[in-house]
Design a protein around this motif. Structure first.
Motif, PDB file in Angstrom:
ATOM      1  N   GLU A   1       0.706  -1.575   0.388  1.00 24.81           N
ATOM      2  CA  GLU A   1      -0.197  -0.365   0.054  1.00 24.81           C
ATOM      3  C   GLU A   1       0.555   1.097  -0.022  1.00 24.81           C
ATOM      4  OE1 GLU A   1      -3.537   1.745   2.830  1.00 24.81           O
ATOM      5  OE2 GLU A   1      -3.169   0.087   2.288  1.00 24.81           O
ATOM      6  N   MET A   2       1.756   1.369   0.903  1.00 30.73           N
ATOM      7  CA  MET A   2       2.403   2.731   0.938  1.00 30.73           C
ATOM      8  C   MET A   2       3.448   2.383  -0.676  1.00 30.73           C
ATOM      9  SD  MET A   2       3.614   4.975   2.556  1.00 30.73           S
ATOM     10  CE  MET A   2       2.972   5.267   3.725  1.00 30.73           C
ATOM     11  N   LEU A   3       3.848   1.408  -1.017  1.00 27.86           N
ATOM     12  CA  LEU A   3       4.431   1.611  -2.407  1.00 27.86           C
ATOM     13  C   LEU A   3       3.169   2.368  -3.239  1.00 27.86           C
ATOM     14  CD1 LEU A   3       6.700  -1.773  -3.222  1.00 27.86           C
ATOM     15  CD2 LEU A   3       7.402   0.119  -2.150  1.00 27.86           C
ATOM     16  N   GLY A   4       1.814   2.178  -3.413  1.00 28.00           N
ATOM     17  CA  GLY A   4       1.186   2.759  -4.025  1.00 28.00           C
ATOM     18  C   GLY A   4       1.244   4.225  -3.942  1.00 28.00           C
ATOM     19  N   GLU A   5       1.419   4.885  -2.302  1.00 31.28           N
ATOM     20  CA  GLU A   5       1.649   6.837  -2.586  1.00 31.28           C
ATOM     21  C   GLU A   5       2.641   6.532  -2.565  1.00 31.28           C
ATOM     22  OE1 GLU A   5      -0.940   8.159  -0.809  1.00 31.28           O
ATOM     23  OE2 GLU A   5      -2.083   6.152   0.295  1.00 31.28           O
ATOM     24  N   VAL A   6       3.756   6.051  -2.675  1.00 26.59           N
ATOM     25  CA  VAL A   6       5.175   6.310  -3.302  1.00 26.59           C
ATOM     26  C   VAL A   6       4.518   6.684  -4.671  1.00 26.59           C
ATOM     27  CG1 VAL A   6       7.624   5.713  -3.325  1.00 26.59           C
ATOM     28  CG2 VAL A   6       6.497   5.123  -1.617  1.00 26.59           C
TER      29      VAL A   6
ATOM     30  N   TRP B   1      -2.203   9.556 -15.403  1.00 29.74           N
ATOM     31  CA  TRP B   1      -1.735   8.051 -15.661  1.00 29.74           C
ATOM     32  C   TRP B   1      -1.932   7.455 -13.676  1.00 29.74           C
ATOM     33  CZ3 TRP B   1       4.033   9.092 -15.585  1.00 29.74           C
ATOM     34  CH2 TRP B   1       5.020   7.846 -15.128  1.00 29.74           C
ATOM     35  N   MET B   2      -1.992   8.289 -13.188  1.00 29.61           N
ATOM     36  CA  MET B   2      -2.172   8.268 -11.533  1.00 29.61           C
ATOM     37  C   MET B   2      -2.930   8.969 -11.157  1.00 29.61           C
ATOM     38  SD  MET B   2      -0.888   6.661  -9.153  1.00 29.61           S
ATOM     39  CE  MET B   2       0.051   6.148 -11.179  1.00 29.61           C
ATOM     40  N   PRO B   3      -4.330   8.570 -10.962  1.00 29.79           N
ATOM     41  CA  PRO B   3      -5.512   8.894 -10.472  1.00 29.79           C
ATOM     42  C   PRO B   3      -6.276   9.319  -9.159  1.00 29.79           C
ATOM     43  CG  PRO B   3      -6.362   7.479 -11.672  1.00 29.79           C
ATOM     44  CD  PRO B   3      -4.855   7.753 -11.924  1.00 29.79           C
ATOM     45  N   ALA B   4      -4.905   8.617  -8.661  1.00 29.72           N
ATOM     46  CA  ALA B   4      -5.192   7.866  -7.409  1.00 29.72           C
ATOM     47  C   ALA B   4      -3.911   7.269  -6.848  1.00 29.72           C
ATOM     48  CB  ALA B   4      -6.268   7.188  -6.916  1.00 29.72           C
ATOM     49  N   PRO B   5      -3.984   6.958  -5.781  1.00 32.07           N
ATOM     50  CA  PRO B   5      -2.799   5.617  -4.883  1.00 32.07           C
ATOM     51  C   PRO B   5      -3.285   4.380  -5.753  1.00 32.07           C
ATOM     52  CG  PRO B   5      -2.644   7.229  -3.695  1.00 32.07           C
ATOM     53  CD  PRO B   5      -3.858   7.885  -4.340  1.00 32.07           C
TER      54      PRO B   5
ATOM     55  N   HIS C   1      -3.494   0.761  -4.804  1.00 35.05           N
ATOM     56  CA  HIS C   1      -3.938  -0.252  -3.748  1.00 35.05           C
ATOM     57  C   HIS C   1      -5.202  -1.278  -4.369  1.00 35.05           C
ATOM     58  CE1 HIS C   1      -7.347   1.805  -3.719  1.00 35.05           C
ATOM     59  NE2 HIS C   1      -8.373   1.434  -2.744  1.00 35.05           N
ATOM     60  N   GLY C   2      -4.870  -2.433  -3.239  1.00 29.15           N
ATOM     61  CA  GLY C   2      -5.633  -3.225  -3.605  1.00 29.15           C
ATOM     62  C   GLY C   2      -5.529  -4.998  -3.748  1.00 29.15           C
TER      63      GLY C   2
END
Length: 135
Positions: free
Chosen positions: A20-25, A45-49, A51-52
């Motif tokens: 999940e943190m990698l998605g935030e990075v 390209w990146m509308p949100a971090p 996850h899932g």
């Protein structure tokens, strides 16, 4: 100009608790800081971090090295099956510090252990110069 590191980062191999943190990075790296992409392109390209379950399944198949500054992940790079470098993201404040090369060196060593004699990547406009500098 190269940014200066206040403290040398530490490196380790990621586990499922990091996904999940990698998605935030990744989100921070794409959406914040200077970019060759427009704001609209970055939003698309990146509308949100990320996850899932789908994100976790994709990462679970890869060797992922993370760099930490204290307890905070500031960058990561991943090695997928076949020698493909799937992800390479660094938070904006850690760019220009040599962190990309540090991560890449660890990925190269892991690739050798995995028996890959060739690495390949589809690099973004932002990552292309860094990969080109590595050869």
């Amino acid at each position: 100009m190269t940014a200066m590191r206040s403290n040398a980062p530490t490196f380790r191999w990621a586990d499922a608790g990091d996904y999940e943190m990698l998605g935030e990075v990744m989100f921070d790296a794409v959406r914040n800081g200077p970019s060759l992409y427009s704001d609209d392109q970055r939003q698309a390209w990146m509308p949100a971090p990320r996850h899932g379950a789908e994100w976790s399944a994709r990462l679970a198949e890869q060797d992922i090295v993370v760099a930490e500054d204290g307890a905070r992940i500031i960058g990561f790079m991943s090695l997928a099956p076949g020698g493909y470098i799937d992800f390479a993201y660094i938070r904006p404040e850690a760019r220009g510090t040599g962190l990309f090369r540090d991560l890449a060196n660890r990925i190269v060593e892991r690739a050798k252990l995995r028996g890959f004699d060739r690495l390949w990547v589809h690099a973004s406009l932002m990552a292309h110069p860094a990969f080109a500098a590595l050869g």
